[in-house]
Scaffold this active site. Structure first.
Site, PDB file in Angstrom:
ATOM      1  N   CYS A 336      -9.670   1.473  -6.213  1.00 33.64           N
ATOM      2  CA  CYS A 336     -10.378   1.243  -7.474  1.00 33.64           C
ATOM      3  C   CYS A 336     -11.789   0.705  -7.213  1.00 33.64           C
ATOM      4  O   CYS A 336     -12.637   1.412  -6.694  1.00 33.64           O
ATOM      5  CB  CYS A 336      -9.572   0.332  -8.382  1.00 33.64           C
ATOM      6  SG  CYS A 336     -10.072   0.450 -10.120  1.00 33.64           S
ATOM      7  N   HIS A 437      -3.893   2.311  -8.459  1.00 31.77           N
ATOM      8  CA  HIS A 437      -3.196   1.067  -8.145  1.00 31.77           C
ATOM      9  C   HIS A 437      -1.703   1.357  -8.012  1.00 31.77           C
ATOM     10  O   HIS A 437      -1.183   2.295  -8.606  1.00 31.77           O
ATOM     11  CB  HIS A 437      -3.392   0.033  -9.256  1.00 31.77           C
ATOM     12  CG  HIS A 437      -4.786  -0.452  -9.424  1.00 31.77           C
ATOM     13  ND1 HIS A 437      -5.381  -1.316  -8.546  1.00 31.77           N
ATOM     14  CD2 HIS A 437      -5.716  -0.192 -10.393  1.00 31.77           C
ATOM     15  CE1 HIS A 437      -6.614  -1.597  -8.956  1.00 31.77           C
ATOM     16  NE2 HIS A 437      -6.834  -0.922 -10.071  1.00 31.77           N
TER      17      HIS A 437
END
Length: 493
Positions: A336, A437
């Site tokens: 991310c 994630h």
């Protein structure tokens, strides 16, 4: 329609164990045959997750919903503040990002936000038999009480008996309890029905006099003294559990190790829990710049303020150390915000993270990111070559791959089939980045990544992550029931 009763778990301070007590009670009451749901009016955390509808909420309430064996819903955490600086946060209301707001501005909105939180609680009370409410920080911050919508004001609205949690491991448990009560009005003191003392180490029988003293001086019951445990792991809510990590020397150990760079605005650090639980592998969070020689791989985690953290990496010297490491046989994975940091540029034309502008990344991957709204929040299924994995995405903006190879092929977002690409890899997977994630929640994906970094000998148990967590919630409930008067708590409602 009759509203379900509520019980409020408030604290003498931050990180005393409110979340874990709430999680335990959700499973305990479920086992008693009740349909139970968690609720926290306002959460301040960069550790968030995504609901099946593609909405964002605090990860602690997702954990508590799992313990209650229900699907997480944003009504369980209607207000989420994600800190972007010392005085500002991104506000997420009912799962959707509204704006960045300074603390002073946020306090001016408390009246309307309290109403929205009450409405969310009312919806839960109509759908379940019992609501276990969690407070935030200390419930006795006298300078903030007038605008505190998550602790005693919310408990009063719900007519909820209050259990106060304190942490004996920190010391001063008697002052924690008596001092907290002293800061409350007589009406608020009457709302507190008793205490749970958390994290006791040593011979618990030696604290009988302490329990007696607390009950005599407060006139309230101690519902339990919970011993310290290390036989089970529950996802943490606050990054305080990884604050101020020291330097790590891997020359003293033969165990292969991975380093996670503890960024100032780190988010979703629970991504690495599955790695930390593996036998034969050390996972170290490190903050102060040090030689990375000896680490098999390093990970740049998520960040709530990517451009600020890029500046921090450069200012502290981390950027040069990481680049030097990239020229060795080590591996680097960015997730991310860490993925964005590994690129050439991060553009923020709208000033979503602060002052509009552009920051040069570490130039490890041939990618370029533009931060823009709306926020992407999805539950995602993907393929890594022929291996299927699942995770979730929470990020602002889009990243364009200029060259290099695709890392993952996305096959589903929020239950809708799709065909798109994610991530980038270079130099035989020595440099990798992704927006996903929770990728290590899938054992086969973890095993493939370990093989990629030369650790294929480490065994990854082929256990469904959710099933494993479910067993842990049962162990947690048993631990609490062994040391807590659950019937007395049950009688409160």
């Amino acid at each position: 329609m009759k509203k379900a009763p509520c019980i409020a778990i408030l604290g003498t301070g931050s990180e005393v164990g409110k979340s874990i007590v709430t999680t335990a009670l959700c499973r305990i009451f479920l086992n008693k045959g009740l349909r139970v749901a968690p609720f926290k009016a306002q959460n301040i955390s960069n550790n968030s997750g995504v609901t099946p509808e593609g909405l964002e909420m605090g990860r602690a309430q997702i954990v508590q919903a799992e313990a209650a064996k229900i699907v997480p819903h944003v009504d369980m955490n209607p207000i989420l503040l994600k800190p972007t600086s010392d005085i500002g946060s991104q506000m997420v209301l009912l799962g959707k990002t509204l704006t960045n707001t300074a603390a002073r501005q946020y306090h001016g909105k408390k009246h309307s936000l309290f109403s929205r939180a009450c409405n969310a609680l009312d919806r839960l009370r109509k759908a379940y038999d019992l609501i276990v409410m969690e407070g935030a920080g200390s419930c006795a911050e006298v300078n903030l009480m007038a605008n505190d919508i998550v602790n005693l004001q919310m408990a009063e609205y719900a007519n909820a008996p209050v259990i106060l949690v304190s942490d004996i491991h920190r010391g001063g448990v008697f002052a924690q309890i008596v001092g907290t009560l002293a800061c409350l009005s007589n009406k608020q003191q009457k709302m507190v029905k008793g205490f749970i003392i958390n994290r006791f180490q040593g011979d618990i029988t030696l604290f009988k006099d302490g329990v007696r003293w607390i009950e005599e001086h407060t006139g309230k019951k101690v519902f339990g003294v919970i011993p310290w445990y290390d036989h089970l792991h529950i996802e943490a809510e606050d990054s305080v559990v990884i604050e101020n990590p020291g330097a790590v020397s891997k020359r003293e150990s033969d165990t292969p190790a991975i380093a996670v760079i503890r960024l100032p605005h780190i988010s979703n650090f629970t991504d690495f829990d599955p790695l930390s639980n593996l036998k034969g592998l050390d996972v170290n969070f490190i903050e102060k710049p040090q030689d990375l020689k000896g680490f098999r791989a390093i990970i740049l985690p998520g960040s709530k303020n990517t451009r600020w953290d890029i500046g921090w990496l450069k200012k502290t010297g981390w950027a040069d150390i990481i680049k030097k490491y990239s020229h060795t046989n080590g591996h680097i994975l960015g997730i991310c915000g860490g993925y964005q940091i590994m690129g050439r540029f991060v553009h923020d034309p709208q000033g979503l993270e602060g002052t509009p502008g552009t920051s040069k990344g570490l130039n490890l991957l041939p990618i370029e990111t533009v931060l823009k709204a709306p926020k992407t929040t999805t539950r995602t299924r993907f393929l890594w070559k022929n291996i299927e994995g699942a995770g979730y995405e929470i990020h602002m903006g889009e990243t364009r791959r200029l060259s290099g190879d695709v890392l993952f092929n996305i096959i589903e977002r929020n239950l809708l089939p799709c065909q798109t690409e994610d991530g980038c890899e270079m130099y035989d997977s020595k440099l990798m980045g992704t927006y996903i994630h929770g990728m290590f929640d899938t054992p086969a994906i973890t095993q493939k990544w370990l093989k990629t970094i030369g650790l294929e000998h480490i065994e990854v148990p082929d256990i469904n992550h959710l099933e494993n967590k479910d067993k842990t919630y049962d162990l947690l409930a048993t631990h609490f029931e062994n040391h807590m008067n659950t019937q007395a708590i049950f009688d409160l409602i």
